[in-house]
Design an enzyme around this catalytic site. Structure first.
Site, PDB file in Angstrom:
ATOM      1  N   LYS A  66     -20.312 -36.678  -5.479  1.00  0.00           N
ATOM      2  CA  LYS A  66     -19.491 -36.661  -4.262  1.00  0.00           C
ATOM      3  C   LYS A  66     -18.181 -37.438  -4.512  1.00  0.00           C
ATOM      4  O   LYS A  66     -17.098 -36.935  -4.228  1.00  0.00           O
ATOM      5  CB  LYS A  66     -20.268 -37.279  -3.083  1.00  0.00           C
ATOM      6  CG  LYS A  66     -21.539 -36.482  -2.752  1.00  0.00           C
ATOM      7  CD  LYS A  66     -22.289 -37.063  -1.577  1.00  0.00           C
ATOM      8  CE  LYS A  66     -22.941 -38.403  -1.841  1.00  0.00           C
ATOM      9  NZ  LYS A  66     -23.957 -38.383  -2.921  1.00  0.00           N
ATOM     10  N   THR A  67     -18.295 -38.653  -5.052  1.00  0.00           N
ATOM     11  CA  THR A  67     -17.097 -39.447  -5.334  1.00  0.00           C
ATOM     12  C   THR A  67     -16.260 -38.771  -6.414  1.00  0.00           C
ATOM     13  O   THR A  67     -15.034 -38.806  -6.381  1.00  0.00           O
ATOM     14  CB  THR A  67     -17.507 -40.867  -5.802  1.00  0.00           C
ATOM     15  OG1 THR A  67     -18.470 -41.371  -4.888  1.00  0.00           O
ATOM     16  CG2 THR A  67     -16.332 -41.794  -5.880  1.00  0.00           C
ATOM     17  N   ASP A 111     -16.806 -43.150   1.884  1.00  0.00           N
ATOM     18  CA  ASP A 111     -18.152 -42.975   1.346  1.00  0.00           C
ATOM     19  C   ASP A 111     -19.162 -43.429   2.410  1.00  0.00           C
ATOM     20  O   ASP A 111     -18.802 -44.236   3.279  1.00  0.00           O
ATOM     21  CB  ASP A 111     -18.281 -43.843   0.086  1.00  0.00           C
ATOM     22  CG  ASP A 111     -19.425 -43.383  -0.799  1.00  0.00           C
ATOM     23  OD1 ASP A 111     -20.019 -42.325  -0.522  1.00  0.00           O
ATOM     24  OD2 ASP A 111     -19.720 -44.081  -1.791  1.00  0.00           O
ATOM     25  N   THR A 160     -25.158 -39.235   2.211  1.00  0.00           N
ATOM     26  CA  THR A 160     -26.459 -38.851   1.666  1.00  0.00           C
ATOM     27  C   THR A 160     -27.316 -38.273   2.791  1.00  0.00           C
ATOM     28  O   THR A 160     -28.410 -37.797   2.566  1.00  0.00           O
ATOM     29  CB  THR A 160     -27.179 -40.085   1.084  1.00  0.00           C
ATOM     30  OG1 THR A 160     -27.039 -41.159   2.019  1.00  0.00           O
ATOM     31  CG2 THR A 160     -26.582 -40.484  -0.243  1.00  0.00           C
ATOM     32  N   ARG A 219     -25.498 -39.373 -12.619  1.00  0.00           N
ATOM     33  CA  ARG A 219     -25.363 -40.836 -12.715  1.00  0.00           C
ATOM     34  C   ARG A 219     -26.533 -41.435 -13.502  1.00  0.00           C
ATOM     35  O   ARG A 219     -26.351 -42.356 -14.300  1.00  0.00           O
ATOM     36  CB  ARG A 219     -25.293 -41.493 -11.333  1.00  0.00           C
ATOM     37  CG  ARG A 219     -25.231 -43.017 -11.476  1.00  0.00           C
ATOM     38  CD  ARG A 219     -25.090 -43.750 -10.173  1.00  0.00           C
ATOM     39  NE  ARG A 219     -23.843 -43.427  -9.540  1.00  0.00           N
ATOM     40  CZ  ARG A 219     -23.718 -43.229  -8.223  1.00  0.00           C
ATOM     41  NH1 ARG A 219     -24.774 -43.340  -7.444  1.00  0.00           N
ATOM     42  NH2 ARG A 219     -22.558 -42.936  -7.707  1.00  0.00           N
TER      43      ARG A 219
END
Ligand code: ADP
Length: 344
Positions: A66-67, A111, A160, A219
């Protein structure tokens, strides 16, 4: 057997590694093909029409990009980016520095946008819709509202939990993009590209092994690659072979399915304490001494996707696959228990 310490990177270390390995442009993004294609079209149109990009909401479990998308878009558009997060915005005034620093067409990334209080959310509505904010000055009878025009900007939200976002907030985003877990093939490409960025040689079989054992999440792939690389540098000539990758992952207590200690504790709790369920996520979280949010955001999505656990109206239920993974005997519930048979 000797006890192996749990080796994890701290959040700070995680963040700087993520930033270093993060793709800079859409063409460098691996996987999420449809999302990337739609974004490329939106970027292209924004450039041709000389309009700011419409507001975009990304949702999906942590670590899926997402980031990354939020940081790639300003590079594509040649514009600036400001970043903040829901929990940092406790009152409308916290938004002011970001809103007054906007440039025409620039991007504001929030975020964990679902964790923003309702008052901040409501303060943002006119900003998103009409590029205007209403500021209340003074109190009581002397209070007056002044309106301030803002530069035309793009809000990118990441969450999320899109379900926790209010309807009006969700409706103000022009694009909603859901990020899914990555395939093994995509992850092995990510691992190979990132090993090259870290100037480390990795065998294809080792990249595949890491890809299969990182819970479908880039990640986690990056974090495990970092550890395997450290292990290789210390214990061998520095190259990552299949044997080196396997030995290093074993030291991390990552099993062959890629599940870590926390995942297995979750399944053990559900099976040993709650007889395989059904039980509520709150009860599992309390027994594990974790917050419900951590379980539902970080642990459960992958276990649900891989069907180690299923959701039922009466709570979580461990599947046959979970019993097998932990080497536990599969219970046979009968109609006499007043329960439907779990596994036939
Ligand atoms: P999120 O914001 O969803 O929690 P991030 O965007 O921070 O996840 O992703 C974590 C890391 O994973 C990034 O820094 C990047 O290195 C890697 N990553 C995520 N998505 C991709 C992708 N599509 N291609 C390559 N690397 C990715």
């Amino acid at each position: 057997m000797a006890r192996t310490p749990v080796i994890t990177a701290g959040p700070e270390e995680d963040r700087s590694r993520d930033a270093a390995l993060r793709p800079k442009f859409l063409r460098e993004v691996i996987g999420q093909t449809e999302v990337a294609r739609r974004l490329a079209i939106a970027v292209n149109a924004a450039k041709k029409l000389k309009e700011p990009l419409g507001h975009i909401l990304f949702d999906g479990p942590p670590g899926l990009g997402k980031t990354t998308f939020a940081t790639v878009l300003p590079n594509e558009l040649g514009t600036s980016l400001q970043m903040t997060s829901g929990p940092a915005l406790s009152k409308p005034a916290d938004m002011l520095p970001f809103l007054t620093n906007l440039e025409e067409g620039s991007i504001l990334f929030i975020d964990e946008i679902h964790r923003m209080p309702r008052v901040v959310e409501e303060f943002l509505y006119p900003a998103m819709e009409d590029f205007r904010i209403d500021i209340v000055l003074g109190e009581g009878l002397n209070a007056r509202t002044i309106s301030m025009n803002l530069k035309h900007f793009t809000l990118i939200g990441a969450t999320t939990r899109s379900g926790m976002l209010s309807g009006p907030m969700r409706d103000r985003f022009r694009m909603h993009e859901h990020l899914e877990f990555y395939s093994v093939d995509e992850l092995s490409r990510i691992v190979r590209v990132n090993a090259a960025k870290l100037q480390t040689k990795i065998a294809d079989a080792a990249a595949m092994e890491l890809a299969q054992r990182c819970r479908g999440t880039p990640r986690i792939a990056n974090a495990r690659l970092a550890w395997v690389r450290t292990y290789a540098a210390s214990e061998t000539d520095g190259d990552i072979t299949l044997e080196v990758a396997r030995a290093a992952l074993q030291m991390l207590n990552v099993d062959r399915e890629g599940l870590d200690k926390q995942d297995r504790r979750y399944l053990e709790t559900l099976i040993d304490v709650f007889a395989g369920g059904p039980t509520g996520v709150e009860a599992i979280a309390a027994t594990m001494n974790l917050t419900t949010d951590t379980l539902s955001d970080e642990v459960e999505p992958y276990l649900l996707r891989e069907q180690f656990v299923i959701r039922t109206p009466r709570g979580r239920v461990a599947t046959e696959r979970a019993f097998q993974l932990l080497g536990k005997k599969i219970p046979r519930k009968t109609a006499a228990d007043g329960e439907p048979a779990l596994f036939d």
